[in-house]
Design a protein around this motif. Structure first.
Motif, PDB file in Angstrom:
ATOM      1  N   MET A  27       3.977   1.507  -0.967  1.00 53.03           N
ATOM      2  CA  MET A  27       4.669   1.600  -2.247  1.00 53.03           C
ATOM      3  C   MET A  27       3.727   2.190  -3.304  1.00 53.03           C
ATOM      4  O   MET A  27       4.092   3.105  -4.048  1.00 53.03           O
ATOM      5  N   MET A  28       2.491   1.671  -3.327  1.00 53.35           N
ATOM      6  CA  MET A  28       1.571   2.091  -4.379  1.00 53.35           C
ATOM      7  C   MET A  28       1.177   3.568  -4.201  1.00 53.35           C
ATOM      8  O   MET A  28       1.159   4.333  -5.169  1.00 53.35           O
ATOM      9  N   TYR A  75       0.848  -1.202   0.000  1.00 58.78           N
ATOM     10  CA  TYR A  75       0.000   0.000   0.000  1.00 58.78           C
ATOM     11  C   TYR A  75       0.883   1.251   0.000  1.00 58.78           C
ATOM     12  O   TYR A  75       0.642   2.197  -0.743  1.00 58.78           O
ATOM     13  N   SER A  83       2.891   5.884  -2.706  1.00 59.61           N
ATOM     14  CA  SER A  83       4.022   6.777  -3.011  1.00 59.61           C
ATOM     15  C   SER A  83       4.277   6.819  -4.519  1.00 59.61           C
ATOM     16  O   SER A  83       4.660   7.861  -5.053  1.00 59.61           O
ATOM     17  N   ALA A  84       4.048   5.699  -5.201  1.00 61.76           N
ATOM     18  CA  ALA A  84       4.204   5.685  -6.666  1.00 61.76           C
ATOM     19  C   ALA A  84       3.181   6.624  -7.307  1.00 61.76           C
ATOM     20  O   ALA A  84       3.520   7.431  -8.193  1.00 61.76           O
TER      21      ALA A  84
END
Lengths: 158, 157
Positions: free
Chosen positions: A44-45, A42, A47-48
């Motif tokens: 990672m997603m 979550y 922040s991406a």
């Protein structure tokens, strides 16, 4: 091969490498995320998305044009329709069963995961069913438009 | 090198790098990132619906190539043997169920994502970063459904 295809393949290489490094190819990692036991995916997603959103905003603000095509940048700003909810719910169910989705399953294949072949075969099947349904609907609409009594034809002919 | 690759990088390293890939594709070729479109492009090419393999197909080839490169540099697989909860639940001759369930799950993924106009990368990364309301709705729906379905599956098995 055109520069656009080379660029797409290069960004694909970067993406395939990064998702493999993040271990999104491991079904147990995805399951831990979906059981809310591991926040990594979550974070990672989000922040991406945050970086991509910021970058996109900056590109729009500077009225940048695409490097290879020279076009002004076009953004997908679709409004939500029923299909977005229905399709995403079906997709989510498939994701929960397989603990994978289109990019990670390609990564699984690269790592020699035998079971990924079944998921990939299913994805191909799902796409074929979608395309056939879409073609049938288009044909039906065209036939109805040609039928003199049909409401579409009446409207069209005034 | 190999040791670094066998551990996940911090999320605040990986997330922004993936974000740069998404915005990089837009800045370079003016297209929304999404991997499902690659599968669809190849299916359409093979079935004669499309005359060429376009950028979407090449993006998918790239994903496969990048994952292969990772595997070569890492020197060892980062995916455990078997297949998660499925091969732990269905063992021996029951493994045929694993294949069937993955086939069905794949079909739901393919049909569902085509209907919704994107998968985790297309709607979740590409459309959300473009500020698309449809992308946010689709992402919230597939995340919510997947979380709920996983809890149900865990309770049943």
């Amino acid at each position: 091969m055109s520069p656009v295809r080379v660029a797409a393949a290069a960004f694909g290489v970067a993406f395939g490498f990064l998702i493999s490094w993040g271990q999104f190819t491991d079904p147990d990692r995805i399951r831990d995320m979906l059981l809310l036991e591991d926040p990594y995916l979550y974070l990672m997603m989000f922040s991406a998305i945050a970086v991509a959103f910021g970058g996109t905003w900056l590109l729009r603000r500077t009225r940048a044009r695409a490097l290879l095509t020279g076009e002004p940048l076009s953004l997908d700003r679709s409004k939500p329709e029923r299909r977005h909810v229905v399709g995403a719910a079906l997709f989510g169910l498939g994701w929960a069963i397989s603990d994978s989705c289109p990019a990670p399953v390609a990564g699984q294949l690269a790592q020699g995961v035998f079971w990924s072949l079944f998921t990939i075969a299913g994805i191909v099947l799902g796409i074929v069913v979608f395309l056939r349904r879409q073609e049938r609907a288009t044909r039906r609409a065209a036939e109805e438009a040609q039928t003199p009594d049909s409401p579409v034809a009446s409207v069209a002919t005034g | 090198m190999a040791e670094t690759l066998l551990d996940r990088p911090a999320w605040y390293v990986l997330g922004p790098l993936i974000g740069l890939v998404v915005v990089g594709l837009l800045a370079t070729i003016n297209e929304r990132f999404g991997v499902l479109g690659g599968y669809s492009n190849l299916v359409e090419r093979v079935t004669g619906r499309s005359p060429t393999v376009g950028w979407k197909g090449w993006l998918l080839f790239g994903v496969l190539g990048g994952a292969l490169l990772f595997r070569l540099l890492a020197g060892a697989p980062t995916v455990a043997d078997g297949y998660g909860w499925l091969t732990r639940t269905f063992t021996g001759s029951g493994e045929i169920v694993v294949g069937l369930l993955l086939l069905v799950a794949g079909a739901l993924i393919g049909f569902g994502a085509k209907t919704a106009g994107g998968c985790t990368s297309g709607n979740g990364l590409g459309a959300c970063s473009a500020g698309s309301t449809a992308g946010f709705v689709a992402t919230a729906t597939f995340m919510g459904t997947a979380i709920a379905a996983t809890f149900v599956l865990q309770a049943l098995t």
